[in-house]
Scaffold this motif. Structure first.
Motif, PDB file in Angstrom:
ATOM      1  N   ILE A 156      31.069 -21.222  20.744  1.00  0.00           N
ATOM      2  CA  ILE A 156      30.541 -22.326  20.270  1.00  0.00           C
ATOM      3  C   ILE A 156      30.513 -22.441  18.649  1.00  0.00           C
ATOM      4  CG2 ILE A 156      28.104 -23.408  19.727  1.00  0.00           C
ATOM      5  CD1 ILE A 156      27.567 -22.039  22.488  1.00  0.00           C
ATOM      6  N   THR A 157      31.118 -23.618  18.176  1.00  0.00           N
ATOM      7  CA  THR A 157      31.420 -23.760  16.673  1.00  0.00           C
ATOM      8  C   THR A 157      30.225 -24.573  16.131  1.00  0.00           C
ATOM      9  OG1 THR A 157      32.637 -25.830  16.956  1.00  0.00           O
ATOM     10  CG2 THR A 157      33.895 -24.052  17.260  1.00  0.00           C
ATOM     11  N   GLU A 158      30.170 -24.499  14.751  1.00  0.00           N
ATOM     12  CA  GLU A 158      29.181 -25.261  13.953  1.00  0.00           C
ATOM     13  C   GLU A 158      29.462 -26.927  14.421  1.00  0.00           C
ATOM     14  OE1 GLU A 158      27.989 -26.207   9.347  1.00  0.00           O
ATOM     15  OE2 GLU A 158      29.844 -25.068   9.749  1.00  0.00           O
ATOM     16  N   ILE A 161      26.911 -31.771  16.793  1.00  0.00           N
ATOM     17  CA  ILE A 161      26.913 -32.838  17.917  1.00  0.00           C
ATOM     18  C   ILE A 161      26.018 -32.774  18.863  1.00  0.00           C
ATOM     19  CG2 ILE A 161      28.673 -33.783  19.614  1.00  0.00           C
ATOM     20  CD1 ILE A 161      31.040 -32.950  17.839  1.00  0.00           C
ATOM     21  N   LEU A 162      25.842 -31.536  19.586  1.00  0.00           N
ATOM     22  CA  LEU A 162      25.010 -31.139  20.655  1.00  0.00           C
ATOM     23  C   LEU A 162      23.419 -31.653  19.969  1.00  0.00           C
ATOM     24  CD1 LEU A 162      24.209 -30.413  23.427  1.00  0.00           C
ATOM     25  CD2 LEU A 162      24.051 -28.085  22.450  1.00  0.00           C
ATOM     26  N   LEU A 163      23.134 -31.104  18.919  1.00  0.00           N
ATOM     27  CA  LEU A 163      21.762 -31.339  18.186  1.00  0.00           C
ATOM     28  C   LEU A 163      21.391 -32.676  17.762  1.00  0.00           C
ATOM     29  CD1 LEU A 163      21.446 -27.902  16.360  1.00  0.00           C
ATOM     30  CD2 LEU A 163      20.470 -28.676  18.740  1.00  0.00           C
ATOM     31  N   PHE A 175      31.614 -17.972  28.159  1.00  0.00           N
ATOM     32  CA  PHE A 175      30.925 -17.762  26.847  1.00  0.00           C
ATOM     33  C   PHE A 175      31.719 -16.563  26.015  1.00  0.00           C
ATOM     34  CE2 PHE A 175      27.617 -16.043  24.286  1.00  0.00           C
ATOM     35  CZ  PHE A 175      27.226 -17.220  23.462  1.00  0.00           C
ATOM     36  N   GLU A 176      32.075 -16.983  24.836  1.00  0.00           N
ATOM     37  CA  GLU A 176      32.734 -16.221  23.767  1.00  0.00           C
ATOM     38  C   GLU A 176      32.095 -15.780  22.706  1.00  0.00           C
ATOM     39  OE1 GLU A 176      36.866 -17.348  23.921  1.00  0.00           O
ATOM     40  OE2 GLU A 176      37.005 -17.441  26.045  1.00  0.00           O
ATOM     41  N   GLY A 177      30.646 -16.261  22.440  1.00  0.00           N
ATOM     42  CA  GLY A 177      30.073 -16.005  21.367  1.00  0.00           C
ATOM     43  C   GLY A 177      29.723 -17.402  20.606  1.00  0.00           C
ATOM     44  N   VAL A 178      28.772 -17.348  19.512  1.00  0.00           N
ATOM     45  CA  VAL A 178      28.509 -18.393  18.598  1.00  0.00           C
ATOM     46  C   VAL A 178      28.960 -18.166  17.248  1.00  0.00           C
ATOM     47  CG1 VAL A 178      26.437 -19.964  17.945  1.00  0.00           C
ATOM     48  CG2 VAL A 178      26.876 -18.668  20.341  1.00  0.00           C
ATOM     49  N   GLU A 179      29.484 -19.163  16.617  1.00  0.00           N
ATOM     50  CA  GLU A 179      29.608 -18.851  15.021  1.00  0.00           C
ATOM     51  C   GLU A 179      28.426 -18.761  14.501  1.00  0.00           C
ATOM     52  OE1 GLU A 179      31.859 -22.406  13.686  1.00  0.00           O
ATOM     53  OE2 GLU A 179      33.716 -21.560  14.515  1.00  0.00           O
ATOM     54  N   ILE A 180      28.276 -17.955  13.531  1.00  0.00           N
ATOM     55  CA  ILE A 180      27.072 -17.847  12.566  1.00  0.00           C
ATOM     56  C   ILE A 180      26.635 -19.139  12.078  1.00  0.00           C
ATOM     57  CG2 ILE A 180      26.084 -16.894  10.502  1.00  0.00           C
ATOM     58  CD1 ILE A 180      27.136 -14.372  11.208  1.00  0.00           C
ATOM     59  N   ALA A 181      27.535 -20.094  11.738  1.00  0.00           N
ATOM     60  CA  ALA A 181      27.096 -21.177  11.051  1.00  0.00           C
ATOM     61  C   ALA A 181      26.349 -22.067  12.129  1.00  0.00           C
ATOM     62  CB  ALA A 181      28.369 -21.991  10.479  1.00  0.00           C
ATOM     63  N   ALA A 182      26.955 -22.144  13.265  1.00  0.00           N
ATOM     64  CA  ALA A 182      26.314 -22.862  14.783  1.00  0.00           C
ATOM     65  C   ALA A 182      24.811 -22.345  14.878  1.00  0.00           C
ATOM     66  CB  ALA A 182      26.920 -22.524  15.758  1.00  0.00           C
ATOM     67  N   ILE A 183      24.705 -21.145  14.657  1.00  0.00           N
ATOM     68  CA  ILE A 183      23.138 -20.572  14.859  1.00  0.00           C
ATOM     69  C   ILE A 183      22.254 -21.083  13.825  1.00  0.00           C
ATOM     70  CG2 ILE A 183      21.883 -18.425  14.703  1.00  0.00           C
ATOM     71  CD1 ILE A 183      24.275 -17.085  16.100  1.00  0.00           C
ATOM     72  N   ILE A 184      22.891 -21.154  12.417  1.00  0.00           N
ATOM     73  CA  ILE A 184      22.254 -21.653  11.407  1.00  0.00           C
ATOM     74  C   ILE A 184      21.595 -23.120  11.700  1.00  0.00           C
ATOM     75  CG2 ILE A 184      22.259 -22.491   8.764  1.00  0.00           C
ATOM     76  CD1 ILE A 184      23.919 -19.717   8.634  1.00  0.00           C
ATOM     77  N   GLU A 185      22.616 -23.875  12.301  1.00  0.00           N
ATOM     78  CA  GLU A 185      22.245 -25.200  12.484  1.00  0.00           C
ATOM     79  C   GLU A 185      21.060 -25.171  13.585  1.00  0.00           C
ATOM     80  OE1 GLU A 185      23.208 -28.203  11.332  1.00  0.00           O
ATOM     81  OE2 GLU A 185      24.286 -27.103   9.850  1.00  0.00           O
ATOM     82  N   GLU A 186      21.387 -24.397  14.570  1.00  0.00           N
ATOM     83  CA  GLU A 186      20.150 -24.385  15.538  1.00  0.00           C
ATOM     84  C   GLU A 186      18.783 -24.251  15.110  1.00  0.00           C
ATOM     85  OE1 GLU A 186      19.363 -22.860  20.088  1.00  0.00           O
ATOM     86  OE2 GLU A 186      20.861 -21.937  18.869  1.00  0.00           O
ATOM     87  N   PHE A 187      18.733 -23.180  14.053  1.00  0.00           N
ATOM     88  CA  PHE A 187      17.740 -22.744  13.458  1.00  0.00           C
ATOM     89  C   PHE A 187      16.903 -23.965  12.694  1.00  0.00           C
ATOM     90  CE2 PHE A 187      18.600 -18.018  13.387  1.00  0.00           C
ATOM     91  CZ  PHE A 187      17.825 -17.633  14.646  1.00  0.00           C
ATOM     92  N   LYS A 188      17.975 -24.517  11.860  1.00  0.00           N
ATOM     93  CA  LYS A 188      17.521 -25.717  10.985  1.00  0.00           C
ATOM     94  C   LYS A 188      16.790 -26.791  12.152  1.00  0.00           C
ATOM     95  CE  LYS A 188      21.294 -26.533   8.740  1.00  0.00           C
ATOM     96  NZ  LYS A 188      22.443 -27.051   7.579  1.00  0.00           N
ATOM     97  N   TYR A 189      17.413 -27.126  13.050  1.00  0.00           N
ATOM     98  CA  TYR A 189      16.904 -27.921  14.142  1.00  0.00           C
ATOM     99  C   TYR A 189      15.694 -27.648  14.667  1.00  0.00           C
ATOM    100  CZ  TYR A 189      16.270 -30.502  18.539  1.00  0.00           C
ATOM    101  OH  TYR A 189      15.838 -31.306  19.801  1.00  0.00           O
ATOM    102  N   LEU A 190      15.473 -26.297  14.997  1.00  0.00           N
ATOM    103  CA  LEU A 190      14.056 -25.680  15.650  1.00  0.00           C
ATOM    104  C   LEU A 190      13.075 -26.011  14.408  1.00  0.00           C
ATOM    105  CD1 LEU A 190      15.410 -22.850  17.388  1.00  0.00           C
ATOM    106  CD2 LEU A 190      14.710 -24.858  18.314  1.00  0.00           C
TER     107      LEU A 190
END
Length: 119
Positions: free
Chosen positions: A21-23, A28-30, A52-67
């Protein structure tokens, strides 16, 4: 990679994961989640995990911002469809943490049941 899919439910955020999963995927998903919430209020989520081969750190940051901005109060049901047994264990933990969301694991062979669950 995340691919948005249509499962025929107006308030469903439905997507398929394969690989990493990329940033960009996450943004796009959020954005789609925000649109669904704006148009429907409460949403349901359909997540199909092929691989599932992991998540980019930038993608995790985007998810935290959304939450932080939106939260999870608009999510009423969450169906995860996969054949990965380890994900079923994670789903069982999530059920205990997010008690206000109906979360359920389905095997690939039960995809139609997952969609019915979200209706």
């Amino acid at each position: 990679m995340i691919k948005i899919v249509d499962i025929g439910i107006k308030n469903a955020l439905a997507f398929q994961i394969s690989g990493k999963i990329t940033e960009i995927d996450m943004k796009i998903l959020l954005d789609k989640a925000k649109e669904k919430i704006k148009n429907n209020g409460n949403i349901v989520i359909f997540e199909k995990i092929d691989s599932f081969e992991g998540v980019e750190i930038a993608a995790i940051i985007e998810e935290f911002k959304y939450l932080y901005e939106i939260g999870m109060s608009n999510i009423i049901k969450f169906a995860i469809v996969t054949d990965k047994k380890w994900i079923e264990y994670i789903v069982n933990i999530e059920k205990k943490i997010f008690t206000n969301i109906q979360i359920k694991y389905f095997h690939f062979t039960e995809e139609k049941n997952a969609i019915e669950f979200l209706k």
